[in-house]
Design a protein around this motif. Structure first.
Motif, PDB file in Angstrom:
ATOM      1  N   MET A  94       0.831  -1.177   0.000  1.00 18.76           N
ATOM      2  CA  MET A  94       0.000   0.000   0.000  1.00 18.76           C
ATOM      3  C   MET A  94       0.880   1.246   0.000  1.00 18.76           C
ATOM      4  SD  MET A  94      -3.352   0.150   2.323  1.00 18.76           S
ATOM      5  CE  MET A  94      -4.741  -0.220   1.342  1.00 18.76           C
ATOM      6  N   ILE A  95       0.404   2.311  -0.623  1.00 18.88           N
ATOM      7  CA  ILE A  95       1.247   3.484  -0.793  1.00 18.88           C
ATOM      8  C   ILE A  95       1.267   4.415   0.402  1.00 18.88           C
ATOM      9  CG2 ILE A  95       0.943   3.461  -3.278  1.00 18.88           C
ATOM     10  CD1 ILE A  95      -0.975   5.883  -2.825  1.00 18.88           C
ATOM     11  N   GLN A  96       0.430   4.186   1.417  1.00 17.90           N
ATOM     12  CA  GLN A  96       0.362   5.125   2.520  1.00 17.90           C
ATOM     13  C   GLN A  96       1.721   5.354   3.179  1.00 17.90           C
ATOM     14  OE1 GLN A  96      -2.056   2.943   1.995  1.00 17.90           O
ATOM     15  NE2 GLN A  96      -3.904   4.145   1.939  1.00 17.90           N
ATOM     16  N   GLY A  97       2.598   4.385   3.144  1.00 19.30           N
ATOM     17  CA  GLY A  97       3.904   4.541   3.751  1.00 19.30           C
ATOM     18  C   GLY A  97       4.710   5.673   3.126  1.00 19.30           C
ATOM     19  N   LYS A  98       4.464   5.980   1.847  1.00 18.68           N
ATOM     20  CA  LYS A  98       5.163   7.053   1.158  1.00 18.68           C
ATOM     21  C   LYS A  98       4.615   8.426   1.524  1.00 18.68           C
ATOM     22  CE  LYS A  98       5.959   4.625  -3.185  1.00 18.68           C
ATOM     23  NZ  LYS A  98       5.685   4.767  -4.618  1.00 18.68           N
ATOM     24  N   LEU A 116      -3.428  15.191   0.876  1.00 18.52           N
ATOM     25  CA  LEU A 116      -4.200  14.070   1.388  1.00 18.52           C
ATOM     26  C   LEU A 116      -4.157  14.062   2.905  1.00 18.52           C
ATOM     27  CD1 LEU A 116      -2.717  11.470  -1.079  1.00 18.52           C
ATOM     28  CD2 LEU A 116      -4.794  12.821  -1.356  1.00 18.52           C
ATOM     29  N   TYR A 117      -5.314  13.927   3.533  1.00 14.09           N
ATOM     30  CA  TYR A 117      -5.376  13.937   4.992  1.00 14.09           C
ATOM     31  C   TYR A 117      -6.705  13.371   5.462  1.00 14.09           C
ATOM     32  CZ  TYR A 117      -7.934  18.304   4.098  1.00 14.09           C
ATOM     33  OH  TYR A 117      -8.812  19.237   3.638  1.00 14.09           O
ATOM     34  N   VAL A 118      -6.899  13.338   6.776  1.00 19.71           N
ATOM     35  CA  VAL A 118      -8.138  12.911   7.409  1.00 19.71           C
ATOM     36  C   VAL A 118      -8.690  14.102   8.181  1.00 19.71           C
ATOM     37  CG1 VAL A 118      -9.146  11.367   9.162  1.00 19.71           C
ATOM     38  CG2 VAL A 118      -7.338  10.519   7.638  1.00 19.71           C
ATOM     39  N   ILE A 119     -10.007  14.231   8.224  1.00 21.92           N
ATOM     40  CA  ILE A 119     -10.643  15.269   9.031  1.00 21.92           C
ATOM     41  C   ILE A 119     -11.349  14.603  10.207  1.00 21.92           C
ATOM     42  CG2 ILE A 119     -12.384  17.092   9.122  1.00 21.92           C
ATOM     43  CD1 ILE A 119     -11.926  17.516   6.099  1.00 21.92           C
ATOM     44  N   LEU A 120     -11.068  15.103  11.390  1.00 23.38           N
ATOM     45  CA  LEU A 120     -11.755  14.693  12.616  1.00 23.38           C
ATOM     46  C   LEU A 120     -12.595  15.896  13.015  1.00 23.38           C
ATOM     47  CD1 LEU A 120     -12.040  12.474  14.747  1.00 23.38           C
ATOM     48  CD2 LEU A 120     -10.063  13.449  15.905  1.00 23.38           C
ATOM     49  N   LEU A 121     -13.919  15.812  12.871  1.00 22.30           N
ATOM     50  CA  LEU A 121     -14.804  16.966  12.916  1.00 22.30           C
ATOM     51  C   LEU A 121     -15.839  16.858  14.027  1.00 22.30           C
ATOM     52  CD1 LEU A 121     -15.977  19.547  11.490  1.00 22.30           C
ATOM     53  CD2 LEU A 121     -17.340  17.958  10.091  1.00 22.30           C
ATOM     54  N   PRO A 154     -11.319  11.227   3.955  1.00 19.66           N
ATOM     55  CA  PRO A 154     -12.109  10.550   4.974  1.00 19.66           C
ATOM     56  C   PRO A 154     -12.411  11.502   6.137  1.00 19.66           C
ATOM     57  CG  PRO A 154      -9.921   9.544   4.777  1.00 19.66           C
ATOM     58  CD  PRO A 154      -9.971  10.689   3.834  1.00 19.66           C
ATOM     59  N   ILE A 155     -13.664  11.508   6.558  1.00 22.50           N
ATOM     60  CA  ILE A 155     -14.093  12.352   7.668  1.00 22.50           C
ATOM     61  C   ILE A 155     -14.679  11.481   8.765  1.00 22.50           C
ATOM     62  CG2 ILE A 155     -15.631  14.202   8.437  1.00 22.50           C
ATOM     63  CD1 ILE A 155     -15.557  15.333   5.597  1.00 22.50           C
ATOM     64  N   LEU A 156     -14.166  11.669   9.968  1.00 21.44           N
ATOM     65  CA  LEU A 156     -14.734  11.082  11.179  1.00 21.44           C
ATOM     66  C   LEU A 156     -15.383  12.218  11.949  1.00 21.44           C
ATOM     67  CD1 LEU A 156     -11.618   9.022  12.210  1.00 21.44           C
ATOM     68  CD2 LEU A 156     -13.858   8.018  11.807  1.00 21.44           C
ATOM     69  N   VAL A 157     -16.587  12.006  12.453  1.00 18.17           N
ATOM     70  CA  VAL A 157     -17.219  13.042  13.245  1.00 18.17           C
ATOM     71  C   VAL A 157     -17.214  12.655  14.712  1.00 18.17           C
ATOM     72  CG1 VAL A 157     -18.631  13.951  11.361  1.00 18.17           C
ATOM     73  CG2 VAL A 157     -19.555  12.182  12.840  1.00 18.17           C
ATOM     74  N   MET A 158     -17.103  13.690  15.548  1.00 16.50           N
ATOM     75  CA  MET A 158     -17.168  13.523  16.999  1.00 16.50           C
ATOM     76  C   MET A 158     -18.393  14.284  17.470  1.00 16.50           C
ATOM     77  SD  MET A 158     -13.249  14.467  18.048  1.00 16.50           S
ATOM     78  CE  MET A 158     -13.285  16.087  17.253  1.00 16.50           C
ATOM     79  N   THR A 159     -19.084  13.725  18.463  1.00 19.73           N
ATOM     80  CA  THR A 159     -20.229  14.439  18.989  1.00 19.73           C
ATOM     81  C   THR A 159     -20.571  13.983  20.406  1.00 19.73           C
ATOM     82  OG1 THR A 159     -22.525  15.093  18.590  1.00 19.73           O
ATOM     83  CG2 THR A 159     -21.911  12.837  17.971  1.00 19.73           C
ATOM     84  N   ALA A 160     -21.013  14.938  21.194  1.00 25.41           N
ATOM     85  CA  ALA A 160     -21.535  14.632  22.524  1.00 25.41           C
ATOM     86  C   ALA A 160     -23.053  14.703  22.511  1.00 25.41           C
ATOM     87  CB  ALA A 160     -20.991  15.623  23.549  1.00 25.41           C
ATOM     88  N   VAL A 199      -8.622   7.117  13.446  1.00 23.36           N
ATOM     89  CA  VAL A 199      -8.016   7.987  12.442  1.00 23.36           C
ATOM     90  C   VAL A 199      -7.043   7.170  11.582  1.00 23.36           C
ATOM     91  CG1 VAL A 199      -6.482   9.977  12.083  1.00 23.36           C
ATOM     92  CG2 VAL A 199      -8.360  10.120  13.745  1.00 23.36           C
ATOM     93  N   ASP A 200      -6.233   6.329  12.223  1.00 20.68           N
ATOM     94  CA  ASP A 200      -5.325   5.445  11.471  1.00 20.68           C
ATOM     95  C   ASP A 200      -6.096   4.569  10.489  1.00 20.68           C
ATOM     96  OD1 ASP A 200      -2.890   6.260  12.609  1.00 20.68           O
ATOM     97  OD2 ASP A 200      -3.007   4.784  14.218  1.00 20.68           O
ATOM     98  N   GLU A 201      -7.188   3.975  10.964  1.00 21.88           N
ATOM     99  CA  GLU A 201      -7.999   3.093  10.117  1.00 21.88           C
ATOM    100  C   GLU A 201      -8.599   3.863   8.940  1.00 21.88           C
ATOM    101  OE1 GLU A 201     -10.881   1.484  12.822  1.00 21.88           O
ATOM    102  OE2 GLU A 201      -9.365   0.304  13.899  1.00 21.88           O
ATOM    103  N   ALA A 202      -9.091   5.068   9.190  1.00 22.30           N
ATOM    104  CA  ALA A 202      -9.690   5.871   8.122  1.00 22.30           C
ATOM    105  C   ALA A 202      -8.660   6.203   7.050  1.00 22.30           C
ATOM    106  CB  ALA A 202     -10.291   7.153   8.701  1.00 22.30           C
ATOM    107  N   TYR A 203      -7.455   6.540   7.476  1.00 29.54           N
ATOM    108  CA  TYR A 203      -6.396   6.875   6.531  1.00 29.54           C
ATOM    109  C   TYR A 203      -5.983   5.657   5.710  1.00 29.54           C
ATOM    110  CZ  TYR A 203      -2.108   8.907   4.704  1.00 29.54           C
ATOM    111  OH  TYR A 203      -1.131   9.380   3.875  1.00 29.54           O
ATOM    112  N   THR A 204      -5.813   4.538   6.390  1.00 32.29           N
ATOM    113  CA  THR A 204      -5.389   3.317   5.721  1.00 32.29           C
ATOM    114  C   THR A 204      -6.435   2.828   4.729  1.00 32.29           C
ATOM    115  OG1 THR A 204      -4.057   2.684   7.632  1.00 32.29           O
ATOM    116  CG2 THR A 204      -4.633   0.930   6.093  1.00 32.29           C
ATOM    117  N   ALA A 205      -7.702   2.979   5.071  1.00 39.95           N
ATOM    118  CA  ALA A 205      -8.784   2.494   4.209  1.00 39.95           C
ATOM    119  C   ALA A 205      -9.037   3.396   2.997  1.00 39.95           C
ATOM    120  CB  ALA A 205     -10.075   2.361   5.019  1.00 39.95           C
TER     121      ALA A 205
END
Length: 135
Positions: A1-5, A54-59, A83-89, A121-127
């Motif tokens: 996988m190219i994520q290592g680069k 390229l990045y991940v958003i934690l929102l 990839p976006i992960l959302v956080m909420t209370a 976050v790691d999983e979202a990036y890898t996927a």
């Protein structure tokens, strides 16, 4: 996988400074380059500055200047590949379903375990299906 680069980058968007700091510190310790935003306006500016990167958003879904899913919708339109992960209370089942319908890769309920956030976050990036990195 190219994520290592690729250099792993994440945008952490939360109006609570302590949450933003603790999540950012944990991600930095895990090897992430972290950018922080405390409002919807700050998030929009960061997304604009990271155009083409390229990045991940934690929102966080509730921000001082955004209390609905409009920022999430805007981010999906601007950068559908990110990839976006959302956080909420305060997430309701309907809001969670709507977030998934908008293409988020996951919802993290507050309070949360910081290790779980880093792992998600790691999983979202890898996927993510990133284009080839030619650098």
């Amino acid at each position: 996988m190219i994520q290592g680069k690729l250099r792993k980058r994440v945008l952490v968007v939360d109006d609570e400074a302590l949450i933003r700091w603790s999540v950012s510190e944990a991600l930095a310790e895990a090897g992430w380059q972290v950018r922080q935003a405390g409002s919807g306006a700050d998030a929009r500016a960061a997304v604009g500055e990271w155009a083409g990167i390229l990045y991940v958003i934690l929102l966080d879904l509730r921000l001082p200047d955004v209390a609905d899913l409009s920022l999430l919708q805007e981010l999906r339109r601007q950068r559908p590949e990110i990839p976006i992960l959302v956080m909420t209370a305060y997430g309701s089942p309907e809001q969670t379903r709507m977030a998934h319908d908008l293409g988020v890769v996951g919802v993290i309920d507050k309070p949360f375990d910081i290790r779980t956030v880093v792992s998600r976050v790691d999983e979202a990036y890898t996927a993510a299906r990133w284009p080839e990195d030619e650098s």
